[in-house]
Design a protein around this motif. Structure first.
Motif, PDB file in Angstrom:
ATOM      1  N   GLY A  49      -9.058  67.364 -29.527  1.00 32.75           N
ATOM      2  CA  GLY A  49      -7.808  67.688 -30.026  1.00 32.75           C
ATOM      3  C   GLY A  49      -7.708  67.052 -31.310  1.00 32.75           C
ATOM      4  O   GLY A  49      -7.129  67.645 -32.314  1.00 32.75           O
ATOM      5  N   GLY A  50      -8.330  65.773 -31.625  1.00 33.39           N
ATOM      6  CA  GLY A  50      -8.156  65.296 -32.780  1.00 33.39           C
ATOM      7  C   GLY A  50      -9.013  66.040 -33.946  1.00 33.39           C
ATOM      8  O   GLY A  50      -8.558  66.118 -35.334  1.00 33.39           O
ATOM      9  N   MET A  51     -10.224  66.530 -33.438  1.00 30.72           N
ATOM     10  CA  MET A  51     -11.059  67.218 -34.569  1.00 30.72           C
ATOM     11  C   MET A  51     -10.426  68.381 -34.692  1.00 30.72           C
ATOM     12  O   MET A  51     -10.304  69.056 -35.930  1.00 30.72           O
ATOM     13  N   VAL A  57     -17.712  65.782 -41.046  1.00 32.22           N
ATOM     14  CA  VAL A  57     -18.959  65.923 -40.451  1.00 32.22           C
ATOM     15  C   VAL A  57     -19.527  65.322 -39.098  1.00 32.22           C
ATOM     16  O   VAL A  57     -19.820  65.508 -38.013  1.00 32.22           O
ATOM     17  N   MET A  58     -18.965  63.989 -39.374  1.00 32.05           N
ATOM     18  CA  MET A  58     -19.580  62.923 -38.130  1.00 32.05           C
ATOM     19  C   MET A  58     -18.644  63.386 -36.873  1.00 32.05           C
ATOM     20  O   MET A  58     -19.090  62.983 -35.810  1.00 32.05           O
ATOM     21  N   VAL A  59     -17.442  63.473 -37.088  1.00 32.49           N
ATOM     22  CA  VAL A  59     -16.412  63.806 -35.912  1.00 32.49           C
ATOM     23  C   VAL A  59     -16.964  65.131 -35.382  1.00 32.49           C
ATOM     24  O   VAL A  59     -17.134  65.100 -34.063  1.00 32.49           O
ATOM     25  N   PHE A 117     -22.327  54.692 -27.176  1.00 34.31           N
ATOM     26  CA  PHE A 117     -21.542  54.501 -28.383  1.00 34.31           C
ATOM     27  C   PHE A 117     -22.546  55.471 -29.343  1.00 34.31           C
ATOM     28  O   PHE A 117     -23.427  54.928 -30.044  1.00 34.31           O
ATOM     29  N   HIS A 118     -22.243  56.574 -29.450  1.00 35.10           N
ATOM     30  CA  HIS A 118     -22.861  57.489 -30.345  1.00 35.10           C
ATOM     31  C   HIS A 118     -22.837  57.214 -31.775  1.00 35.10           C
ATOM     32  O   HIS A 118     -21.896  56.893 -32.302  1.00 35.10           O
ATOM     33  N   TRP A 119     -23.992  57.191 -32.503  1.00 40.12           N
ATOM     34  CA  TRP A 119     -23.997  57.069 -33.764  1.00 40.12           C
ATOM     35  C   TRP A 119     -23.145  57.690 -34.781  1.00 40.12           C
ATOM     36  O   TRP A 119     -22.561  57.212 -35.826  1.00 40.12           O
ATOM     37  N   SER A 120     -22.741  58.685 -34.417  1.00 43.59           N
ATOM     38  CA  SER A 120     -21.654  59.636 -35.289  1.00 43.59           C
ATOM     39  C   SER A 120     -20.142  59.164 -35.329  1.00 43.59           C
ATOM     40  O   SER A 120     -19.461  59.129 -36.116  1.00 43.59           O
ATOM     41  N   LEU A 141      -8.695  59.790 -35.087  1.00 42.87           N
ATOM     42  CA  LEU A 141      -9.508  60.764 -35.880  1.00 42.87           C
ATOM     43  C   LEU A 141      -8.981  61.476 -36.773  1.00 42.87           C
ATOM     44  O   LEU A 141      -9.556  61.963 -38.038  1.00 42.87           O
ATOM     45  N   ILE A 142      -7.562  61.469 -36.940  1.00 40.51           N
ATOM     46  CA  ILE A 142      -7.079  62.267 -38.193  1.00 40.51           C
ATOM     47  C   ILE A 142      -6.368  61.056 -39.284  1.00 40.51           C
ATOM     48  O   ILE A 142      -5.839  61.548 -40.216  1.00 40.51           O
ATOM     49  N   ARG A 143      -6.783  59.886 -38.895  1.00 40.15           N
ATOM     50  CA  ARG A 143      -6.150  58.861 -39.747  1.00 40.15           C
ATOM     51  C   ARG A 143      -6.502  59.049 -41.265  1.00 40.15           C
ATOM     52  O   ARG A 143      -5.978  58.817 -42.174  1.00 40.15           O
ATOM     53  N   SER A 144      -7.759  58.983 -41.338  1.00 41.27           N
ATOM     54  CA  SER A 144      -8.528  59.337 -42.832  1.00 41.27           C
ATOM     55  C   SER A 144      -7.801  60.286 -43.379  1.00 41.27           C
ATOM     56  O   SER A 144      -7.486  60.485 -44.452  1.00 41.27           O
TER      57      SER A 144
END
Length: 295
Positions: free
Chosen positions: A17-19, A63-65, A88-91, A238-241
């Motif tokens: 949803g955030g993506m 891209v990381m998300v 904890f995935h690196w992305s 995820l949408i804060r930035s």
């Protein structure tokens, strides 16, 4: 097997949803950036570099998300990869760092505006400390996740402390910026009708942008605290930035409207030192400042 997959889908739904919302906001970021670089070619190198850096970091975040969602929704749905869902995935780590960095950059710009408007080191310094706190405790949380290599660290004591302080500092910083801008803009009232109308517009515009990020941070903090064993807060994280980038870009692109209203539709009597400060707060271009000084 189908029940297991359904359970995974519900648990990680906030990431998807955030993506999806982030895709929409990222499109706005791109369009606002194009508008800025087309219309403000004479801005200082510092400001143009800040916008370019924020755009690059936010692109990296996007891209990381996307890679994180790909990992959880495709790769980790394979039975042999279920264990990866708890890692904890690196992305995710890269996107977290990008978020904290963009937040600090945009808050720093707003703090500069507060200082230029108030000339008060104490207030500006206090707000600055809140911004530094969100970055410091954000990195603390990131290190905790990195060391444990597990998302479960978010629900442990150290993770809860780091995340709570980071979100609280972010929320308080945004609220303090909005309050300071409102107060010092309000103090700048001169009694002239045109001036009063312009100040009202500036207050509504600047404060509302600050409140947007404040509300988002506050809602994230609430979800973090009331649903400690859920990832519900992630959809807003995820949408804060994107929210911060767009708040900065919309503010910068609004300057032309402010200039026209102040120097095109008002008398010279109403454009004294206070509105020169507004121009400084709005980070006017060098060309505009030099041409204005010749008059």
């Amino acid at each position: 097997m189908s029940e297991k997959i359904a359970e995974i889908g519900v648990l990680y739904a906030p990431f998807l949803g955030g993506m999806m919302v982030g895709c929409f906001l990222f499109g706005i970021t791109i369009s606002q950036s194009i508008i800025y670089f087309r219309n403000y070619k004479d801005d200082s190198l510092f400001l143009r570099a800040l916008v370019a850096s924020a755009l690059l970091i936010d692109t990296f975040h996007f891209v990381m998300v996307a890679e994180g969602v790909h990992n959880w929704y495709l790769f980790c749905k394979l039975p042999q990869n279920y264990a990866g869902l708890a890692e904890f995935h690196w992305s995710l780590g890269a996107s977290i760092l990008a978020t904290y960095l963009i937040t600090s950059m945009v808050q720093a710009l707003y703090i500069m505006r507060v200082y230029m408007l108030s000339k008060n080191w104490i207030i500006s310094g206090f707000i600055g400390l809140l911004s530094v706190a969100q970055l410091a405790f954000g990195i603390f949380l990131w290190e905790e996740l990195f060391e444990t290599n597990s998302l479960a660290a978010l629900h442990e004591t150290r993770g809860q402390i780091g995340g709570s302080v980071e979100l609280a500092a972010t929320t308080l910083c945004d609220i303090a910026i909005s309050a300071a801008l409102w107060w010092y803009l309000h103090k700048g009232r001169t009694g002239f009708a045109n001036t009063e109308k312009m100040i009202d517009k500036l207050i509504l515009y600047m404060v509302n942008l600050g409140l947007l990020t404040s509300v988002a941070s506050l809602l994230t903090l609430i979800l973090w605290l009331v649903m400690p064993h859920s990832f519900a807060f992630v959809s807003l994280t995820l949408i804060r930035s994107k929210l911060y980038c767009n708040a900065m870009l919309v503010t910068l692109n609004y300057r032309q409207t402010v200039r026209t209203a102040l120097h095109g539709g008002t008398t010279q009597q109403t454009t004294g030192r206070y509105f020169q400060d507004i121009d400084q707060v709005e980070m006017d271009s060098k060309v505009y400042k030099s041409s204005n000084s010749r008059h």
